[in-house]
Design a protein around this motif. Structure first.
Motif, PDB file in Angstrom:
ATOM      1  N   ASP A   1      23.219 -54.934  81.567  1.00 19.31           N
ATOM      2  CA  ASP A   1      23.692 -54.747  83.308  1.00 19.31           C
ATOM      3  C   ASP A   1      23.125 -53.410  83.378  1.00 19.31           C
TER       4      ASP A   1
ATOM      5  N   VAL B   1      25.053 -55.082  93.957  1.00 20.85           N
ATOM      6  CA  VAL B   1      25.606 -53.774  92.819  1.00 20.85           C
ATOM      7  C   VAL B   1      26.938 -53.535  93.560  1.00 20.85           C
TER       8      VAL B   1
ATOM      9  N   ALA C   1      21.033 -53.076  87.312  1.00 16.38           N
ATOM     10  CA  ALA C   1      21.627 -53.037  88.446  1.00 16.38           C
ATOM     11  C   ALA C   1      20.508 -51.432  88.891  1.00 16.38           C
TER      12      ALA C   1
ATOM     13  N   LEU D   1      27.078 -57.649  90.097  1.00 19.18           N
ATOM     14  CA  LEU D   1      27.511 -56.029  88.727  1.00 19.18           C
ATOM     15  C   LEU D   1      28.190 -55.267  89.746  1.00 19.18           C
TER      16      LEU D   1
END
Length: 470
Positions: free
Chosen positions: A453, A433, A457, A84
């Motif tokens: 997303d 992340v 996260a 991410l």
């Protein structure tokens, strides 16, 4: 009298004994046995080294088995994984540059399922041309007579020079002898192509007369090479001829004009509030015989080098033996052929191609997304403080180097943990992340996260911190 306790080293289990421990069952079920055996041996060797160095009691079999399982799972985890991107850098080279559109992902999945018509003409039943679908769309969108796809931007300019200028002179402005990324430099690419470099002008000022004089000196000139400053800018006391002026000179002297556009925009970026970039069509209209650019930058597709231009020079490039060595595979072609039709409608392209959508994302929408992320992070990480703040993203990927993208970020603090600890925790999450540290805080820029997303996260950080249900 009791027997003496065995020495700690002798209490370490044998490899086969530890392999039978229940804690290694999931690893043995999911991974090749040889990989798990290797991990068990490494764990026992590490414990043996610790005992020799520091003494003490040997670790329990449960701990050794757990450590070996963790080693095996880490070794079996792919190095290339989904992450991410919370850096705010849209075309982040280290994170794979442009994310693919939904249409491109579907096309790649469909072609990857089995066999494909890669070099088979379904109409005639005979052998077909690789990449013809992509080339059809490139010529339709840009007005080029012909097009060719190779595996990256550097390969595109290397092949063009090798096919069109080997053993002959190519004239380039000193202000354009740049490094284009990954330590690849224009003079070195020219040398590998077999072309001879003739530098003209100075770093900041090159006049049309400089090219004229070079053409007089070098009667074997094959081409003038123009390198667009997509990943750098010269400002202040500068000048260089327009592309149209160079085209008129080149054609009057019967040499080719080749332009490396680098990031290669297919549409005008000014309506997005971005710095203006010349489009491929504009370069061809100005008189370029050959234009090269990348597929995974402002085009918003996958890694590729695109070569467009007239049928004559493109035919020579296509026939060069190096073209086969640099050709692309079916998955690259699938992604490109699914992305290019979006550009028939620029508004649709701006909406459906992720890189373009991120570049002109609405600030109010970004602020709302940041607010949701901050709330979810505080819920996932009890005691953490997540604050929404102004931020500025970047285009990245060697495109629009001076452009800043005003937006919103989440600044994260957690008592008892440093910013470095939080950054490492984020990287260890599943999916990882990727943010950045500024002002002693971990910052997550939501420009490069979708709404889904952002939620993922927060959940990933919670799981990594041991709070999966928070």
């Amino acid at each position: 009298m009791s027997a003496p306790a065995p020495k700690p080293l002798r209490t370490l289990p044998a490899v086969e004994t530890l392999l039978r421990h229940p804690a290694l069952g999931p690893a043995l079920a999911a991974l090749p046995r040889s990989l798990v055996v290797e991990a068990v041996r490494a764990e026992i060797a590490a414990e043996r080294a610790r005992l020799r160095r520091a003494g003490g009691a040997a670790a329990a079999p449960e701990a050794l088995a757990g450590g070996a399982a963790a080693r095996a799972l880490a070794a079996g985890r792919p190095m290339l994984r989904r992450v991410l991107n919370a850096t705010g850098v849209v075309l982040h080279t280290n994170l794979g540059r442009a994310p693919l559109s939904a249409a491109a992902r579907r096309a790649v999945e469909e072609v990857a399922r089995g066999y494909s018509s890669l070099e088979y003409d379904l109409v005639t039943g005979r052998r077909g041309d690789r990449g013809i679908g992509v080339e059809r769309w490139l010529t339709r969108l840009t007005g080029a007579e012909a097009a060719l796809v190779v595996n990256n931007g550097a390969a595109a300019i290397l092949l063009a020079l090798a096919a069109l200028a080997t053993g002959r002179t190519v004239i380039v402005s000193r202000g354009e002898l740049v490094e284009i990324g990954g330590s690849f430099r224009i003079p070195e690419i020219m040398e590998r192509s077999g072309a001879r470099l003739a530098e003209v002008g100075t770093t900041n000022r090159t006049h049309l007369r400089d090219y004229e004089r070079a053409l007089e000196r070098h009667g074997d000139t094959a081409a003038i090479l123009r390198v667009h400053p997509s990943n750098f800018r010269l400002a202040g006391f500068t000048t260089r001829p327009t592309l149209a002026e160079l085209a008129r000179l080149a054609h009057r002297r019967r040499v080719l004009l080749i332009e490396d556009l680098g990031s290669g925009a297919l549409v005008d970026l000014a309506p997005f509030g971005l710095e203006s970039e010349p489009t491929v069509r504009e370069s061809l209209t100005a008189g370029c015989d050959v234009v090269t650019f990348s597929g995974d930058k402002l085009l918003g597709a996958t890694q590729a080098g695109l070569i467009l231009g007239g049928k004559g020079p493109l035919g020579r490039i296509r026939r060069d033996s190096l073209a086969r060595a640099l050709r692309v595979d079916k998955l690259t072609l699938a992604a490109l052929e699914a992305t290019l039709p979006e550009y028939v409608d620029p508004e649709r392209a701006a909406r459906d191609i992720p890189a373009l959508a991120m570049l002109h994302a609405d600030e109010a929408a970004l602020e709302r997304r940041a607010g949701v992320l901050a709330e979810r992070l505080e819920r996932a990480l009890p005691g953490a403080r997540a604050r929404v703040a102004r931020g500025a993203g970047e285009v990245g990927g060697g495109a629009l180097p001076l452009q800043r993208l005003p937006g919103w970020v989440v600044s994260l603090e957690w008592p008892g943990r440093s910013a470095g600890d939080l950054e490492a925790l984020a990287r260890s999450a599943e999916p990882p992340v990727i943010g950045y540290i500024r002002g002693g805080k971990l910052r997550l820029d939501v420009r490069t996260l979708t709404d889904d997303d952002a939620l993922a996260a927060a959940e990933a950080l919670g799981r990594a911190a041991g709070h999966p249900g928070a």
